[in-house]
Design a protein around this motif. Structure first.
Motif, PDB file in Angstrom:
ATOM      1  N   ARG A   1     -23.495 -13.108 -27.022  1.00  0.00           N
ATOM      2  CA  ARG A   1     -22.767 -12.983 -26.318  1.00  0.00           C
ATOM      3  C   ARG A   1     -23.674 -13.852 -25.372  1.00  0.00           C
ATOM      4  NH1 ARG A   1     -22.119  -7.743 -23.194  1.00  0.00           N
ATOM      5  NH2 ARG A   1     -20.177  -8.285 -22.736  1.00  0.00           N
TER       6      ARG A   1
ATOM      7  N   LEU B   1     -18.810 -21.552 -23.708  1.00  0.00           N
ATOM      8  CA  LEU B   1     -17.491 -21.364 -22.280  1.00  0.00           C
ATOM      9  C   LEU B   1     -17.591 -22.182 -21.132  1.00  0.00           C
ATOM     10  CD1 LEU B   1     -15.242 -20.330 -22.910  1.00  0.00           C
ATOM     11  CD2 LEU B   1     -15.957 -18.185 -21.795  1.00  0.00           C
ATOM     12  N   ARG B   2     -18.908 -21.822 -20.584  1.00  0.00           N
ATOM     13  CA  ARG B   2     -19.099 -22.842 -19.722  1.00  0.00           C
ATOM     14  C   ARG B   2     -18.619 -24.243 -19.894  1.00  0.00           C
ATOM     15  NH1 ARG B   2     -22.928 -20.694 -18.613  1.00  0.00           N
ATOM     16  NH2 ARG B   2     -24.945 -22.892 -19.118  1.00  0.00           N
TER      17      ARG B   2
ATOM     18  N   ARG C   1     -14.790 -13.771 -26.681  1.00  0.00           N
ATOM     19  CA  ARG C   1     -15.914 -12.853 -25.560  1.00  0.00           C
ATOM     20  C   ARG C   1     -15.466 -11.320 -25.638  1.00  0.00           C
ATOM     21  NH1 ARG C   1     -16.577 -15.813 -19.870  1.00  0.00           N
ATOM     22  NH2 ARG C   1     -14.590 -15.246 -20.353  1.00  0.00           N
ATOM     23  N   GLU C   2     -13.798 -11.815 -25.461  1.00  0.00           N
ATOM     24  CA  GLU C   2     -13.477 -10.250 -25.616  1.00  0.00           C
ATOM     25  C   GLU C   2     -13.749  -9.359 -26.289  1.00  0.00           C
ATOM     26  OE1 GLU C   2     -11.883  -6.894 -23.160  1.00  0.00           O
ATOM     27  OE2 GLU C   2     -12.036  -8.800 -22.729  1.00  0.00           O
TER      28      GLU C   2
ATOM     29  N   ALA D   1     -14.677 -11.448 -33.398  1.00  0.00           N
ATOM     30  CA  ALA D   1     -14.437 -12.221 -32.600  1.00  0.00           C
ATOM     31  C   ALA D   1     -14.502 -13.460 -33.869  1.00  0.00           C
ATOM     32  CB  ALA D   1     -15.965 -11.952 -32.066  1.00  0.00           C
TER      33      ALA D   1
ATOM     34  N   LEU E   1     -16.160  -9.465 -28.569  1.00  0.00           N
ATOM     35  CA  LEU E   1     -18.190  -8.947 -28.352  1.00  0.00           C
ATOM     36  C   LEU E   1     -18.334  -8.119 -27.549  1.00  0.00           C
ATOM     37  CD1 LEU E   1     -19.992 -12.543 -29.128  1.00  0.00           C
ATOM     38  CD2 LEU E   1     -19.103 -10.814 -30.319  1.00  0.00           C
ATOM     39  N   SER E   2     -17.422  -7.856 -26.213  1.00  0.00           N
ATOM     40  CA  SER E   2     -17.696  -7.197 -24.877  1.00  0.00           C
ATOM     41  C   SER E   2     -17.569  -5.796 -25.618  1.00  0.00           C
ATOM     42  CB  SER E   2     -17.005  -7.668 -23.485  1.00  0.00           C
ATOM     43  OG  SER E   2     -16.568  -6.378 -22.565  1.00  0.00           O
TER      44      SER E   2
ATOM     45  N   LEU F   1     -12.569 -19.140 -27.220  1.00  0.00           N
ATOM     46  CA  LEU F   1     -13.830 -18.700 -27.055  1.00  0.00           C
ATOM     47  C   LEU F   1     -13.014 -17.289 -26.130  1.00  0.00           C
ATOM     48  CD1 LEU F   1     -15.273 -21.761 -26.200  1.00  0.00           C
ATOM     49  CD2 LEU F   1     -16.058 -20.259 -28.065  1.00  0.00           C
ATOM     50  N   LYS F   2     -12.538 -17.658 -24.900  1.00  0.00           N
ATOM     51  CA  LYS F   2     -12.696 -15.729 -24.499  1.00  0.00           C
ATOM     52  C   LYS F   2     -11.733 -14.450 -25.326  1.00  0.00           C
ATOM     53  CE  LYS F   2     -10.616 -18.647 -20.366  1.00  0.00           C
ATOM     54  NZ  LYS F   2      -9.637 -19.266 -19.169  1.00  0.00           N
TER      55      LYS F   2
ATOM     56  N   LEU G   1     -22.528 -17.070 -25.991  1.00  0.00           N
ATOM     57  CA  LEU G   1     -21.128 -18.167 -26.417  1.00  0.00           C
ATOM     58  C   LEU G   1     -20.689 -18.354 -24.715  1.00  0.00           C
ATOM     59  CD1 LEU G   1     -18.064 -17.562 -27.275  1.00  0.00           C
ATOM     60  CD2 LEU G   1     -18.289 -15.435 -26.913  1.00  0.00           C
ATOM     61  N   ASP G   2     -21.168 -17.515 -23.346  1.00  0.00           N
ATOM     62  CA  ASP G   2     -21.030 -17.201 -22.410  1.00  0.00           C
ATOM     63  C   ASP G   2     -21.262 -19.352 -22.080  1.00  0.00           C
ATOM     64  OD1 ASP G   2     -20.535 -15.556 -22.429  1.00  0.00           O
ATOM     65  OD2 ASP G   2     -22.153 -14.016 -21.347  1.00  0.00           O
TER      66      ASP G   2
END
Length: 461
Positions: free
Chosen positions: A204, A211-212, A406-407, A433, A409-410, A402-403, A207-208
């Motif tokens: 995670r 994404l950034r 991320r969701e 994911a 994986l959350s 990507l978003k 991935l963040d």
């Protein structure tokens, strides 16, 4: 897009006149085409060697003199046999040469390529993945040096390698989870023994970061549409000229000088900004000017499409009811900067002030005071950060994937935190994911998506 694998040909260079023009053909086997163009055997045309020779019609008359290069598949751009004819860049000459190739290749079914079909074949033949294929178009269309550098890195595979590494980590974690599902008696201790939570946290975090970097790269690719709006004679055209560093808009003391939009693309730290100067907003009934009324309607149309609105006000005059009426019509979801111009007359100093309802920038477009402050605020609103990280020239579909990943994986982390350790749900979120990440490079992409992507390429690429 046509899905047949018959040989294709097209002019590969941009329309118009130039010193050099290229006609390209691609197919599983182009021997018959080469024989028809240059004689049986064409022994003078060695693979991957440039050969200077005449390009002739069927009757032997010369169309042009140039260079022919034969790339034998799979060692070519498309992974198929590729023939490139490099001649003079006149449009008539190139059309004649293309027509000659299509005529000579009739027996093998040679046809005109569709937009993006050469690059699509490179993708289908595993010469490029989907992210790299998109980077080809991004490199061609790059409007700034920073965008070109990022596109070049993506074409070289930097973005794809990062995504592949993420997919491998998710796949490894999935493998552990699903193996445990086959042995229920071991399920209780799985999360602790395999450090599944720690692995997931690491994925995670990576991935963040990706994404950034992708979001920053998307700014390099798309830029921002910035609309200058306000009453007549508040200095919108002067501000456009100050930002552009050139007199791109007419500036006079006559109200209503700007009747239609004027667009200028500038760069701030490599970010392309499309600055749109519009007609001054006022009640046109004052003089019944129909042309100005149409201009104001177009102003509001541009405001509705803006990424950022610069609301210009006269710092010497102060706010008026007309300014309040303009603010009331601004879209609620679009960032607005209140730009107070003419501080050289009002006595204000160049500054930026934050208030609960807006950010105010005080400047003088005429004197060039405070322009750097405005540029900094535009970068802040855009979310631009100088991190020193490599940026990926991401597209909207990449950001969406990507978003979504991320969701998922959350959600997986949420399942992993439950006392009952819902490993089946944990595994399913990991699978979803993985699918989202794999869609970026084309491992899971529908034919419809591929058709949309490659149809936006130019013909010959």
């Amino acid at each position: 897009m046509n899905l047949d694998n018959s040989p294709i040909a097209a002019i590969a260079t941009a329309p118009g006149r130039g010193g050099i023009g290229v006609v390209r053909a691609s197919g599983k086997n182009l021997s018959a085409l080469i024989d028809a163009l240059f004689g049986p055997g064409a022994k003078t045309l060695k693979p991957r060697h440039a050969t200077y020779l005449p390009f002739t019609n069927a009757d032997g008359s010369v169309i042009d003199q140039g260079i022919a290069i034969h790339f034998k598949g799979p060692h070519s751009y498309t992974g198929e046999d590729v023939l490139e004819l490099q001649g003079h860049g006149g449009p008539v000459v190139l059309q004649m040469l293309l027509a000659r190739c299509l005529d000579a290749g009739k027996e093998i079914g040679l046809r005109l390529a569709e937009p993006g079909e050469f690059t699509r074949r490179a993708f289908l033949n595993d010469k490029l993945d989907l992210a790299q294929a998109e980077a080809v178009a991004d490199l061609i269309e790059a409007s700034t040096e920073a965008a070109a550098r990022s596109a070049s890195q993506s074409l070289a595979g930097a973005f794809s390698k990062t995504i592949h590494a993420l997919v491998e980590r998710v796949t490894h974690l999935r493998m552990l989870v699903e193996a445990t599902l086959d042995f229920p008696e071991e399920e209780i201790d799985f999360l602790e023994q395999s450090d599944a939570r720690g692995q997931l946290a690491g994925i995670r975090a990576t991935l963040d970061q990706v994404l950034r970097q992708a979001a920053q790269g998307a700014l390099l690719r798309e830029g921002l549409n910035i609309v200058l709006a306000g009453q007549p004679n508040v200095g919108k055209s002067s501000l456009l000229n100050a930002l552009a560093g050139a007199d791109v808009a007419i500036v006079t003391a006559i109200a209503g000088t700007t009747r239609d939009k004027v667009t200028e693309t500038i760069q701030i730290e490599g970010i392309p900004l499309n600055i749109i100067d519009t007609a001054g907003i006022r009640t046109v009934a004052e003089d019944g000017d129909e042309v100005e009324r149409i201009g104001i309607e177009r102003t509001w149309a541009e405001v509705g499409k803006a990424d950022v609105i610069l609301h210009l006000l006269d710092a010497d005059q102060g706010p008026t009811r007309a300014d309040e009426a303009i603010v009331a019509r601004f879209p609620a979801n679009v960032p607005v900067l209140r730009v107070w111009n003419k501080i050289d007359l009002s006595g204000h100093q160049p500054s930026v002030e934050q208030t609960p309802d807006a950010t105010h920038v005080y400047l003088s477009a005429h004197e060039g005071q405070g322009i750097d402050l405005l540029r900094a605020e535009l970068l802040r609103i855009a979310g631009w950060q100088q991190t020193g990280e490599s940026l990926y020239l991401a597209r909207e579909r990449h950001l969406i994937a990507l978003k979504a990943a991320r969701e998922h994986l959350s959600n997986a982390a949420e399942h992993a935190s439950h006392s009952d350790q819902s490993l089946d749900l944990f595994a399913e979120e990991l699978r979803l994911a993985q699918d989202q990440l794999s869609s970026i490079t084309g491992a899971f992409s529908s034919d419809d998506l591929l058709g949309v992507i490659f149809s936006r390429f130019c013909i010959g690429k």
